[in-house]
Enzyme design. Structure first.
Site, PDB file in Angstrom:
ATOM      1  N   ASP A  85       0.348  -0.992  -0.318  1.00  0.00           N
ATOM      2  CA  ASP A  85      -0.698   0.105  -0.092  1.00  0.00           C
ATOM      3  C   ASP A  85       0.866   1.575   0.038  1.00  0.00           C
ATOM      4  O   ASP A  85       1.461   1.356   0.803  1.00  0.00           O
ATOM      5  CB  ASP A  85      -0.579  -0.130   1.504  1.00  0.00           C
ATOM      6  CG  ASP A  85      -2.028   0.406   1.000  1.00  0.00           C
ATOM      7  OD1 ASP A  85      -2.092   1.615   0.300  1.00  0.00           O
ATOM      8  OD2 ASP A  85      -2.860  -0.412   1.325  1.00  0.00           O
ATOM      9  N   ASP A 104      -2.913   4.806  -2.169  1.00  0.00           N
ATOM     10  CA  ASP A 104      -3.792   5.663  -1.944  1.00  0.00           C
ATOM     11  C   ASP A 104      -4.609   6.605  -2.207  1.00  0.00           C
ATOM     12  O   ASP A 104      -3.374   7.842  -2.365  1.00  0.00           O
ATOM     13  CB  ASP A 104      -3.760   4.999  -0.097  1.00  0.00           C
ATOM     14  CG  ASP A 104      -4.362   5.859   0.867  1.00  0.00           C
ATOM     15  OD1 ASP A 104      -5.762   4.775   1.637  1.00  0.00           O
ATOM     16  OD2 ASP A 104      -4.502   6.879   0.985  1.00  0.00           O
ATOM     17  N   GLU A 126      -6.511   3.563  -6.176  1.00  0.00           N
ATOM     18  CA  GLU A 126      -7.115   3.866  -5.423  1.00  0.00           C
ATOM     19  C   GLU A 126      -8.047   5.379  -5.502  1.00  0.00           C
ATOM     20  O   GLU A 126      -7.617   6.631  -5.549  1.00  0.00           O
ATOM     21  CB  GLU A 126      -7.079   3.848  -3.941  1.00  0.00           C
ATOM     22  CG  GLU A 126      -8.926   3.424  -2.933  1.00  0.00           C
ATOM     23  CD  GLU A 126      -9.368   4.290  -1.704  1.00  0.00           C
ATOM     24  OE1 GLU A 126      -9.766   4.587  -0.841  1.00  0.00           O
ATOM     25  OE2 GLU A 126      -7.918   5.102  -1.270  1.00  0.00           O
ATOM     26  N   HIS A 157     -11.410  -3.177   2.861  1.00  0.00           N
ATOM     27  CA  HIS A 157     -11.113  -2.017   4.206  1.00  0.00           C
ATOM     28  C   HIS A 157     -11.574  -1.368   4.835  1.00  0.00           C
ATOM     29  O   HIS A 157     -12.122  -1.389   6.257  1.00  0.00           O
ATOM     30  CB  HIS A 157      -9.569  -2.620   4.751  1.00  0.00           C
ATOM     31  CG  HIS A 157      -9.252  -1.010   4.175  1.00  0.00           C
ATOM     32  ND1 HIS A 157      -8.972  -1.146   2.760  1.00  0.00           N
ATOM     33  CD2 HIS A 157      -8.638  -0.598   4.091  1.00  0.00           C
ATOM     34  CE1 HIS A 157      -8.510   0.028   2.330  1.00  0.00           C
ATOM     35  NE2 HIS A 157      -8.467   0.516   3.706  1.00  0.00           N
ATOM     36  N   ASP A 158     -12.709  -1.036   3.624  1.00  0.00           N
ATOM     37  CA  ASP A 158     -13.590   0.221   4.386  1.00  0.00           C
ATOM     38  C   ASP A 158     -14.532   0.158   4.076  1.00  0.00           C
ATOM     39  O   ASP A 158     -15.818   1.454   4.047  1.00  0.00           O
ATOM     40  CB  ASP A 158     -12.856   1.576   3.152  1.00  0.00           C
ATOM     41  CG  ASP A 158     -11.302   1.684   2.989  1.00  0.00           C
ATOM     42  OD1 ASP A 158     -10.982   1.701   4.315  1.00  0.00           O
ATOM     43  OD2 ASP A 158     -10.944   2.370   2.460  1.00  0.00           O
TER      44      ASP A 158
HETATM   45  C1  GLC Z   1      -8.090   5.224   1.729  1.00  0.00           C
HETATM   46  C2  GLC Z   1      -7.891   3.963   2.689  1.00  0.00           C
HETATM   47  C3  GLC Z   1      -8.827   4.421   3.974  1.00  0.00           C
HETATM   48  C4  GLC Z   1      -8.028   5.562   4.919  1.00  0.00           C
HETATM   49  C5  GLC Z   1      -7.800   7.000   4.131  1.00  0.00           C
HETATM   50  C6  GLC Z   1      -6.661   7.597   4.074  1.00  0.00           C
HETATM   51  O1  GLC Z   1      -9.294   5.399   1.873  1.00  0.00           O
HETATM   52  O2  GLC Z   1      -8.214   3.246   1.693  1.00  0.00           O
HETATM   53  O3  GLC Z   1      -8.433   3.018   4.803  1.00  0.00           O
HETATM   54  O4  GLC Z   1      -8.364   5.347   5.368  1.00  0.00           O
HETATM   55  O5  GLC Z   1      -7.740   6.269   2.415  1.00  0.00           O
HETATM   56  O6  GLC Z   1      -5.819   6.970   3.799  1.00  0.00           O
END
Ligand code: GLC
Ligand code: CA
Length: 554
Positions: free
Chosen positions: A98, A200, A255, A327-328
């Protein structure tokens, strides 16, 4: 379309904190991951994406990094990492890291320097602005985790921008030194032998210079138009590609909240020299009265419209990432399937069929292969996640909505649903730890666990294993062209895949009722590749049972 290993790969996401604890402190760790590599190999996945394992004060479970080149204390040491990487590679498993570079932790050395004075050499590593006064930030933007997106810092009497928690200050990507630091750090990991990056919130790294008030959305102004897909985003990613990514045989997935198919073709186009693929969120972003906090399920036609659009529009131009959860997000079977005992197994297999037969690289979130469900939260004290804790306060404790009204919404969507420990067996704490887990184990671990599912050929686990194996033998699953059928049906998700003279028909029921279905003539009597129950495909009109799924081939 170019053939590549990452188009053919199945990726498994590990949330290390909740995967496997090796030393009884209740927190998953690297040695725990190493001890379960054989399980992952047996499942058949190709790539493991690890949520952040770097040094972090854990305000947001590792998404707040204080040192990119060190391992989080709770997770082990760099030696443990090297061992895990070597053991994974020995088994032919690749490791994707990540990469969290929209922001750092406020405990990162760069930020501790940056906040010291306006002329510190790290000052411009972050985004500082004068406020209107010490009570009034530069603008009205809200952060993703509630509250304003600006934090006043007494040291220099200025505000810094944090699109997430105030312990996650945003980096200033317009500073070439910041970019070089990030590229050097990435190179260091690539030279170590890792196999890729999941980036991320990478669509948020470039911000406009002007930062006006945003349109009010909920309690605060929306930073979207100024911070998402910002002015230099593609320039910075192309620079990253040139300086780092293109020099290694690695995979990248961005992402990219807010991404559309048009933008995806730029971020992850076959020839745009940015990323390999992106995560889009349209199919998980159904919002209701309280923003993302909503307990309603998708209307099937709406869900299909989104997924069909992504399938059709990216074909031959860019590559899809396929996921139901991570995980979100809440657990797939609870959200898109049906986790009532009589339907859980069937609907989990149906969802797997529906996703793995589409075009793109499928992602499996830990425990999804077991059909793990949402957690039965009893009270707000059960939450561990900063987002859920803050949202409960912002909406409920403040009296904006009643507990009774809000509770089903927050418990249905809380990120903590995904973060309860992986259920390995039916012993205490589901075999995750010998101590007290940092977040409670789902009480259904006696029925739902890896030990019983690996022993049962009819389990959700074995169904995933079969789907993964089928992908290796059937290039049509990877490269076949997608065509939706029955777009108006509220019960069935139906599509075909075509490659040369081969064709697949995929039929998935998203309802707890029987439905009738007419098998297209060309498929009547053809053979079944995989199904979650038996049926007679030699007839043209058949009854489809609740959550039934099958794939016919010709
Ligand atoms: C992304 C991650 C999440 C995190 C956010 C801030 O969306 O997947 O878990 O809280 O970024 O880093
Ligand atoms: Ca541990």
């Amino acid at each position: 379309m170019k053939k590549t290993w990452w188009k053919e790969a199945v990726i498994y996401q590990i949330y290390p904190r909740s995967f496997m604890d090796s030393n009884g402190d209740g927190i998953g760790d690297l040695k725990g991951i190493t001890s379960r590599l054989d399980y992952l190999k047996f499942l058949g996945v190709d790539v493991l994406w690890l949520s952040p394992i770097y040094k972090s004060p854990n305000d947001d479970n590792g998404y707040d990094i204080s040192d990119y080149q060190a391992i989080m204390d709770e997770f082990g040491t760099m030696e443990d990492f090297d061992e895990m990487l070597a053991e994974a590679h020995k088994r032919g498993l690749r490791i994707v890291m990540d990469l969290v570079v929209n922001h750092t932790s406020d405990e990162h050395r760069w930020f501790m320097e940056s906040r010291k004075s306006t002329d510190n050499e790290y000052r411009d590593y972050y985004i500082w602005r004068e406020g209107k006064d010490s009570q009034t930030p530069p603008n009205n933007w809200g952060s993703c985790f509630g509250g304003p997106a600006w934090q006043y810092d007494e040291e220099t009497a200025m505000y810094y921008l944090h699109l997430f928690s105030k312990k996650q200050p945003d980096l200033n990507w317009d500073n070439p030194k910041v970019r070089q630091e990030v590229f050097d750090m990435m190179t260091w990991w690539c030279d170590k032998g890792i196999d890729g990056f999941r980036m991320d919130v990478i669509s948020m790294i470039s911000k406009t210079k002007e930062m006006p008030d945003g349109e009010i959305n909920g309690f605060y102004g929306d930073y979207g138009p100024y911070c998402v897909h910002g002015p230099n985003i593609h320039k910075y990613l192309q620079e990253m590609n040139e300086k780092v990514l293109s020099r290694y045989d690695i995979m990248t997935v961005g992402e990219t909240p807010g991404v559309t198919t048009e933008l995806a073709k730029q971020y992850a186009g076959e020839d745009t020299h940015e990323l390999n693929m992106v995560f889009q969120f349209e199919h998980v972003d159904n919002h209701g009265k309280y923003g993302k906090w909503d307990d309603q399920k998708w209307q099937l036609t709406k869900l299909k419209k989104i997924l069909n659009h992504w399938q059709m529009d990216l074909y031959d131009k860019a590559w899809n990432s396929l996921f139901w959860d991570n995980h979100d997000q809440p657990r797939a079977v609870s959200r898109f399937g049906d986790d009532r005992p009589q339907y859980r197994v069937t609907s989990a297999k149906m969802l797997a069929t529906c996703l793995h037969m589409m075009q793109g690289s499928p992602y499996i979130f830990q425990g999804e292969e077991l059909g793990m469900t949402n957690y039965p939260f009893q009270s707000p004290d059960d939450f561990r996640d900063i987002e859920s804790i803050n949202a409960y306060k912002e909406w409920c404790a403040s009296g904006k909505v009643s507990h009774e009204e809000f509770w089903p919404c927050i418990t249905f969507r809380s990120r903590d649903n995904a973060r309860t420990p992986v259920q390995w067996d039916d012993t205490e704490q589901a075999g995750f730890t010998t101590g007290t887990p940092w977040i409670p184990v789902n009480p259904n671990y006696k029925e739902i666990n890896a030990k019983s599912e690996t022993a049962d050929p009819d389990s959700v686990f074995h169904y995933y294993k079969k789907l993964i194996a089928l992908r290796k033998e059937n290039p049509i699953m990877v490269y076949g062209k997608y065509e939706p059928l029955m777009e108006d049906s509220e019960e069935l998700f139906v599509y075909t895949r075509t490659l040369d003279d081969k064709k697949l028909l995929v039929v998935c029921s998203f309802t707890d009722q029987d439905t009738v279905f007419t098998i297209p003539e060309e498929f009547v009597g053809s053979s079944c590749m995989i199904a979650n129950m038996e049926n007679d495909y030699s007839k043209s009109d058949i009854t489809i049972r609740p959550y039934e799924a099958f794939v016919l081939t010709k």
